[in-house]
Design a protein around this motif. Structure first.
Motif, PDB file in Angstrom:
ATOM      1  N   SER A 103       0.816  -1.262   0.086  1.00 37.81           N
ATOM      2  CA  SER A 103      -0.015   0.265   0.163  1.00 37.81           C
ATOM      3  C   SER A 103       0.755   1.206  -0.246  1.00 37.81           C
ATOM      4  CB  SER A 103      -0.873  -0.169   1.275  1.00 37.81           C
ATOM      5  OG  SER A 103      -2.162  -1.111   1.067  1.00 37.81           O
ATOM      6  N   LEU A 104       2.025   1.281   0.548  1.00 36.07           N
ATOM      7  CA  LEU A 104       3.094   2.215   0.620  1.00 36.07           C
ATOM      8  C   LEU A 104       3.352   2.441  -1.008  1.00 36.07           C
ATOM      9  CD1 LEU A 104       4.885   4.399   2.199  1.00 36.07           C
ATOM     10  CD2 LEU A 104       6.593   2.614   2.027  1.00 36.07           C
ATOM     11  N   LEU A 105       3.766   1.516  -1.612  1.00 33.99           N
ATOM     12  CA  LEU A 105       4.064   1.563  -3.199  1.00 33.99           C
ATOM     13  C   LEU A 105       2.840   2.206  -3.888  1.00 33.99           C
ATOM     14  CD1 LEU A 105       6.140  -1.593  -3.448  1.00 33.99           C
ATOM     15  CD2 LEU A 105       6.957   0.726  -3.008  1.00 33.99           C
ATOM     16  N   ILE A 106       1.839   1.256  -4.068  1.00 38.01           N
ATOM     17  CA  ILE A 106       0.855   1.749  -4.749  1.00 38.01           C
ATOM     18  C   ILE A 106      -0.564   1.693  -3.796  1.00 38.01           C
ATOM     19  CG2 ILE A 106      -0.661   1.024  -6.779  1.00 38.01           C
ATOM     20  CD1 ILE A 106       1.707  -0.300  -7.855  1.00 38.01           C
ATOM     21  N   PRO A 107      -1.549   2.699  -3.582  1.00 31.80           N
ATOM     22  CA  PRO A 107      -2.570   2.847  -3.093  1.00 31.80           C
ATOM     23  C   PRO A 107      -3.596   1.855  -3.355  1.00 31.80           C
ATOM     24  CG  PRO A 107      -1.747   4.936  -3.447  1.00 31.80           C
ATOM     25  CD  PRO A 107      -0.807   3.976  -4.385  1.00 31.80           C
ATOM     26  N   GLY A 108      -3.946   0.839  -2.331  1.00 33.73           N
ATOM     27  CA  GLY A 108      -5.171  -0.031  -2.523  1.00 33.73           C
ATOM     28  C   GLY A 108      -4.440  -1.430  -3.012  1.00 33.73           C
ATOM     29  N   LEU A 109      -3.120  -1.347  -3.125  1.00 32.84           N
ATOM     30  CA  LEU A 109      -2.671  -2.683  -3.589  1.00 32.84           C
ATOM     31  C   LEU A 109      -2.182  -3.813  -2.246  1.00 32.84           C
ATOM     32  CD1 LEU A 109      -1.207  -4.478  -5.885  1.00 32.84           C
ATOM     33  CD2 LEU A 109       1.043  -3.351  -5.239  1.00 32.84           C
ATOM     34  N   GLY A 110      -2.292  -3.144  -1.145  1.00 31.33           N
ATOM     35  CA  GLY A 110      -2.391  -3.939  -0.174  1.00 31.33           C
ATOM     36  C   GLY A 110      -3.549  -4.654   0.404  1.00 31.33           C
ATOM     37  N   HIS A 111      -4.695  -3.986  -0.008  1.00 29.41           N
ATOM     38  CA  HIS A 111      -6.004  -4.470   0.110  1.00 29.41           C
ATOM     39  C   HIS A 111      -6.265  -5.654  -1.038  1.00 29.41           C
ATOM     40  CE1 HIS A 111      -6.838  -0.726   2.104  1.00 29.41           C
ATOM     41  NE2 HIS A 111      -7.722  -1.190   2.607  1.00 29.41           N
ATOM     42  N   MET A 112      -5.689  -5.529  -2.070  1.00 32.37           N
ATOM     43  CA  MET A 112      -5.673  -6.594  -3.085  1.00 32.37           C
ATOM     44  C   MET A 112      -5.190  -7.748  -2.722  1.00 32.37           C
ATOM     45  SD  MET A 112      -5.472  -4.468  -6.495  1.00 32.37           S
ATOM     46  CE  MET A 112      -6.011  -2.698  -6.736  1.00 32.37           C
ATOM     47  N   TYR A 113      -4.054  -7.747  -2.013  1.00 33.89           N
ATOM     48  CA  TYR A 113      -3.204  -8.742  -1.582  1.00 33.89           C
ATOM     49  C   TYR A 113      -3.934  -9.522  -0.388  1.00 33.89           C
ATOM     50  CZ  TYR A 113       0.188 -11.059   1.631  1.00 33.89           C
ATOM     51  OH  TYR A 113       1.034 -11.696   2.491  1.00 33.89           O
ATOM     52  N   ALA A 114      -4.695  -8.751   0.401  1.00 29.53           N
ATOM     53  CA  ALA A 114      -5.392  -9.352   1.364  1.00 29.53           C
ATOM     54  C   ALA A 114      -6.706  -9.771   0.990  1.00 29.53           C
ATOM     55  CB  ALA A 114      -5.835  -8.234   2.565  1.00 29.53           C
ATOM     56  N   GLY A 115      -7.057  -9.961  -0.159  1.00 25.44           N
ATOM     57  CA  GLY A 115      -8.069 -10.346  -0.793  1.00 25.44           C
ATOM     58  C   GLY A 115      -9.419  -9.436  -0.918  1.00 25.44           C
ATOM     59  N   LYS A 116      -9.324  -8.193  -0.625  1.00 22.81           N
ATOM     60  CA  LYS A 116     -10.289  -7.305  -0.755  1.00 22.81           C
ATOM     61  C   LYS A 116     -10.249  -6.373  -2.023  1.00 22.81           C
ATOM     62  CE  LYS A 116     -12.604  -7.381   3.258  1.00 22.81           C
ATOM     63  NZ  LYS A 116     -14.015  -7.400   3.418  1.00 22.81           N
ATOM     64  N   VAL A 117     -10.144  -6.976  -3.076  1.00 23.25           N
ATOM     65  CA  VAL A 117      -9.756  -6.461  -4.429  1.00 23.25           C
ATOM     66  C   VAL A 117     -10.745  -5.070  -4.532  1.00 23.25           C
ATOM     67  CG1 VAL A 117      -9.718  -6.817  -6.997  1.00 23.25           C
ATOM     68  CG2 VAL A 117      -8.860  -8.837  -5.331  1.00 23.25           C
ATOM     69  N   THR A 118     -12.009  -5.164  -4.569  1.00 20.56           N
ATOM     70  CA  THR A 118     -12.906  -4.340  -4.916  1.00 20.56           C
ATOM     71  C   THR A 118     -12.682  -2.999  -4.163  1.00 20.56           C
ATOM     72  OG1 THR A 118     -14.780  -5.842  -5.232  1.00 20.56           O
ATOM     73  CG2 THR A 118     -15.336  -3.470  -4.927  1.00 20.56           C
ATOM     74  N   LYS A 119     -12.372  -3.256  -2.808  1.00 19.12           N
ATOM     75  CA  LYS A 119     -11.942  -2.085  -1.844  1.00 19.12           C
ATOM     76  C   LYS A 119     -10.583  -1.456  -2.395  1.00 19.12           C
ATOM     77  CE  LYS A 119     -11.831  -0.861   2.949  1.00 19.12           C
ATOM     78  NZ  LYS A 119     -11.875  -1.131   4.283  1.00 19.12           N
ATOM     79  N   GLY A 120      -9.720  -2.518  -2.768  1.00 15.71           N
ATOM     80  CA  GLY A 120      -8.358  -1.795  -3.199  1.00 15.71           C
ATOM     81  C   GLY A 120      -8.632  -0.966  -4.619  1.00 15.71           C
ATOM     82  N   LEU A 121      -9.558  -1.599  -5.527  1.00 14.90           N
ATOM     83  CA  LEU A 121      -9.560  -0.937  -6.879  1.00 14.90           C
ATOM     84  C   LEU A 121     -10.207   0.639  -6.370  1.00 14.90           C
ATOM     85  CD1 LEU A 121     -10.730  -3.596  -8.784  1.00 14.90           C
ATOM     86  CD2 LEU A 121      -8.638  -2.431  -9.120  1.00 14.90           C
ATOM     87  N   TRP A 122     -11.196   0.690  -5.679  1.00 19.24           N
ATOM     88  CA  TRP A 122     -11.812   1.971  -5.425  1.00 19.24           C
ATOM     89  C   TRP A 122     -10.695   2.929  -4.772  1.00 19.24           C
ATOM     90  CZ3 TRP A 122     -15.643   3.833  -7.701  1.00 19.24           C
ATOM     91  CH2 TRP A 122     -16.654   2.893  -8.216  1.00 19.24           C
ATOM     92  N   ILE A 123      -9.864   2.382  -3.719  1.00 19.56           N
ATOM     93  CA  ILE A 123      -8.903   3.449  -3.530  1.00 19.56           C
ATOM     94  C   ILE A 123      -7.848   3.779  -4.219  1.00 19.56           C
ATOM     95  CG2 ILE A 123      -6.650   3.274  -1.828  1.00 19.56           C
ATOM     96  CD1 ILE A 123      -8.486   1.752   0.212  1.00 19.56           C
TER      97      ILE A 123
END
Length: 125
Positions: free
Chosen positions: A53-73
């Motif tokens: 998430s530090l490198l790309i906002p939302g990528l940490g959520h995608m890694y954790a399985g919350k892809v939709t939330k990560g894409l919105w961020i």
């Protein structure tokens, strides 16, 4: 028959040890999977989610399985970054989304791991 994990005597025909929960199916057949191994295999790193998430906002959520939330961020951060030259206030939006994304990715991954441990390796989402 005795449990190979804790050594307690198992009731006749028991599939699981009543004391430690170890599966008694298929001893020696190679088909038995220790629940602790499954939990460790599925566990995700909170630190890695934070760094992603530090490198790309939302990528940490995608890694954790919350892809939709990560894409919105990610979309929100991109929109704020595109509007930055026109509206100075969007710089605060980018920074806020970035910091929120790092914090929430860490917390989400921590909740994922806690659920995994409390539900014998079953994934929460």
């Amino acid at each position: 028959m005795y449990c190979p994990n804790c050594g307690k005597e198992l009731p006749e025909g028991a599939r699981f040890c009543p004391d430690c929960g170890f599966s008694s199916n298929g001893f020696g057949s190679g088909g038995n999977v220790d629940p602790n191994t499954a939990i460790m295999f599925n566990k995700k790193s909170e630190g890695l989610a934070l760094i992603l998430s530090l490198l790309i906002p939302g990528l940490g959520h995608m890694y954790a399985g919350k892809v939709t939330k990560g894409l919105w961020i990610l979309i929100g951060a991109i929109v704020c970054a595109v509007l930055f030259p026109y509206v100075i206030v969007t710089a605060i939006g980018v920074l806020a989304l970035w910091v929120y994304g790092m914090y929430d990715a860490y917390i989400t991954t921590k909740e994922y791991n806690e659920y995994l441990i409390s539900h014998s390796g079953q994934r929460p989402w």
